[in-house]
Design a protein around this motif. Structure first.
Motif, short mmCIF file in Angstrom:
data_model
loop_
_atom_site.label_atom_id
_atom_site.label_comp_id
_atom_site.label_asym_id
_atom_site.label_seq_id
_atom_site.Cartn_x
_atom_site.Cartn_y
_atom_site.Cartn_z
N PRO A 26 34.19 29.64 16.32
CA PRO A 26 32.82 30.76 16.05
C PRO A 26 32.05 29.94 14.74
N VAL A 27 30.76 30.35 14.36
CA VAL A 27 30.41 29.89 12.88
C VAL A 27 29.17 30.84 12.06
N SER A 28 29.90 30.78 11.44
CA SER A 28 28.87 32.16 10.33
C SER A 28 27.37 31.73 11.08
N THR A 29 27.29 33.80 10.36
CA THR A 29 25.59 33.87 10.93
C THR A 29 24.59 33.07 10.03
N ALA A 30 25.09 33.64 9.17
CA ALA A 30 23.93 32.77 8.04
C ALA A 30 23.82 30.74 8.56
N THR A 31 25.35 30.47 9.22
CA THR A 31 24.97 28.86 9.42
C THR A 31 24.25 29.04 10.27
N ALA A 32 24.73 29.79 10.87
CA ALA A 32 23.96 29.47 12.80
C ALA A 32 22.17 30.01 12.81
N GLN A 33 22.42 30.96 11.57
CA GLN A 33 20.72 31.03 11.54
C GLN A 33 20.06 29.48 10.91
N ARG A 34 20.73 28.97 9.82
CA ARG A 34 20.04 28.20 9.46
C ARG A 34 19.93 26.83 10.34
N ILE A 35 21.57 26.40 11.55
CA ILE A 35 21.11 25.73 12.61
C ILE A 35 19.37 25.87 12.96
N ASN A 36 20.32 26.88 14.08
CA ASN A 36 18.41 28.27 14.93
C ASN A 36 17.67 27.28 13.81
N ASP A 37 16.64 27.89 12.45
CA ASP A 37 15.83 27.14 11.90
C ASP A 37 15.27 26.37 12.03
N VAL A 38 16.24 25.38 12.26
CA VAL A 38 16.08 23.92 12.00
C VAL A 38 15.64 23.46 13.26
N ILE A 39 16.50 24.05 14.31
CA ILE A 39 15.85 23.30 15.85
C ILE A 39 14.92 24.17 15.79
N ALA A 40 14.20 25.24 15.64
CA ALA A 40 12.82 25.80 15.55
C ALA A 40 11.65 24.68 15.31
N GLU A 41 11.77 24.13 14.35
CA GLU A 41 10.68 24.42 13.65
C GLU A 41 10.72 22.70 14.09
N LEU A 42 11.86 21.92 14.49
CA LEU A 42 11.67 20.25 15.20
C LEU A 42 11.87 20.66 16.40
N GLY A 43 11.66 21.62 17.35
CA GLY A 43 11.41 21.54 18.71
C GLY A 43 12.54 21.11 19.39
N TYR A 44 13.75 20.52 18.91
CA TYR A 44 15.10 19.71 19.29
C TYR A 44 15.25 20.83 20.79
N ARG A 45 15.47 19.61 21.58
CA ARG A 45 16.15 20.38 23.29
C ARG A 45 16.98 19.57 23.42
N PRO A 46 18.70 20.23 23.81
CA PRO A 46 20.00 19.48 23.58
C PRO A 46 19.19 18.48 25.04
N ASN A 47 19.87 17.82 25.23
CA ASN A 47 20.49 16.55 26.54
C ASN A 47 21.25 17.55 27.59
#
Length: 336
Positions: A26-47
């Motif tokens: 589990p990851v806190s909601t706030a942390t998960a949101q921050r990570i998702n925001d960065v992923i969306a900004e960078l357009g990251y796609r996991p290998n």
């Protein structure tokens, strides 16, 4: 762009990003949101390979098909396409692997190579050595069709015996007294192909129950065989006025044979069976048939396999489908 850069921009550790992506911890909601925001900004796609390695899975299913030297029928192709589509909804790839004939080594590589998370088997024999082989391995599998004594795997099938029985009763209700079953090939029947043998059993039992004169013939899966098969029926049993079939590949040949014989359908001759709806609609006139639900069967098979992969100890489930007979235009009252 990689996990390290995402972690740096989000102000968290690499492991936290990994947990957020995989859901393993589990990851806190706030942390998960921050990570998702960065992923969306960078357009990251996991290998995909890295993700599969982290999950301990290949995210690939194997669909074991008939030998490549044998042309797949329309229904079989429908199963293949529907399995691929259903697997995609689970974000899974499908590896097509032939079996039988000279392809035993290919099947063995699927079983022992651990290149897939699970296996879907098509075209099941009543006594199928592939099922017995997979039961020896800790590899989840599902069959489309079922062996005579289903054991260690979920399965999805059409109740051919019941559906053919309904077709016979339908013809008997229309007054037909001499009927024929146009089955699959001699080779498939001799090998113990489940749908062929169950259809024959249901056909003969229903004909006896209704007091009909019944005949059965085997027909190869091709139009030319359908033409020759119907000509043989007319020569051997001229009193036959109706046919039941599960051989969709032979339908174009049956159509030509009826036309060449000058027989009106359904005025002079009725035909019905268990057939894919697209082929039934393409027949002239449209074929009264129990429509094989290929898409539903494929979806159920994939869902059952995904469940099995996630929980290998779960109770086995199966689905025996009995689609209604769609009354179209190819069956009518006996007039002679």
């Amino acid at each position: 762009m990689n996990i390290g850069e995402i972690a740096k921009r989000a102000g968290v550790s690499r492991s936290t990003v990994s947990y957020a992506l995989s859901g393993k911890r589990p990851v806190s909601t706030a942390t998960a949101q921050r990570i998702n925001d960065v992923i969306a900004e960078l357009g990251y796609r996991p290998n995909a390979s890295a993700r599969a390695l982290a999950e301990g899975r290949t995210r690939t299913l194997s669909l074991v098909i008939p030998p490549a030297s044998r042309r797949l029928t329309d229904v079989q192709l429908g199963f293949v396409a529907s399995v691929v589509e259903a697997a995609a909804t689970h974000d899974l790839d499908v590896l097509l692997s032939p079996s039988g004939g000279d392809h035993d080594r290919s099947f063995e590589r699927v079983v022992t190579g651990r290149r897939v998370d699970g296996v879907i088997l098509m075209e099941i024999l009543l006594d199928d050595p592939r099922v017995a082989r997979l039961e020896q391995e800790a590899l989840p599998f599902v069959t489309i069709g079922h062996v005579e004594r289903p054991g260690a795997a979920p399965w999805v099938d059409v109740d051919y015996a019941e559906l053919i029985t309904r077709c016979v009763h339908h013809l008997a209700d229309l007054g037909h007294r001499d009927v024929v079953l146009i089955n699959r090939s001699d080779e498939l029947v001799a090998a113990g192909y489940g749908p062929a043998l169950r259809s024959s059993t249901g056909f003969l039992a229903a004909a006896e129950q209704r007091g009909l004169t019944a005949h059965t013939v085997c027909c190869a899966d091709e139009p030319a065989a359908g033409l020759a098969c119907f000509q043989e029926i007319r020569r051997r049993w001229p009193d036959v006025t109706a046919a039941v079939t599960i051989n969709e590949a032979a339908l174009p040949g049956l159509q030509r044979a009826l036309r060449q014989a000058g027989l009106d359908v359904p005025g002079d001759f009725s035909i019905t069976g268990v057939i894919a709806s697209r082929l039934a609609e393409a027949f002239h006139p449209p074929l009264t048939a129990a429509d094989v639900p290929a898409e539903e069967m494929a979806r159920l098979a994939v869902d059952l396999l995904v469940e099995r992969i996630a929980n290998p100890d779960a109770p086995h489930r199966h689905a025996l489908l009995r689609p209604v007979i769609s009354l179209r235009s190819s069956t009518g009252a006996r007039h002679r």
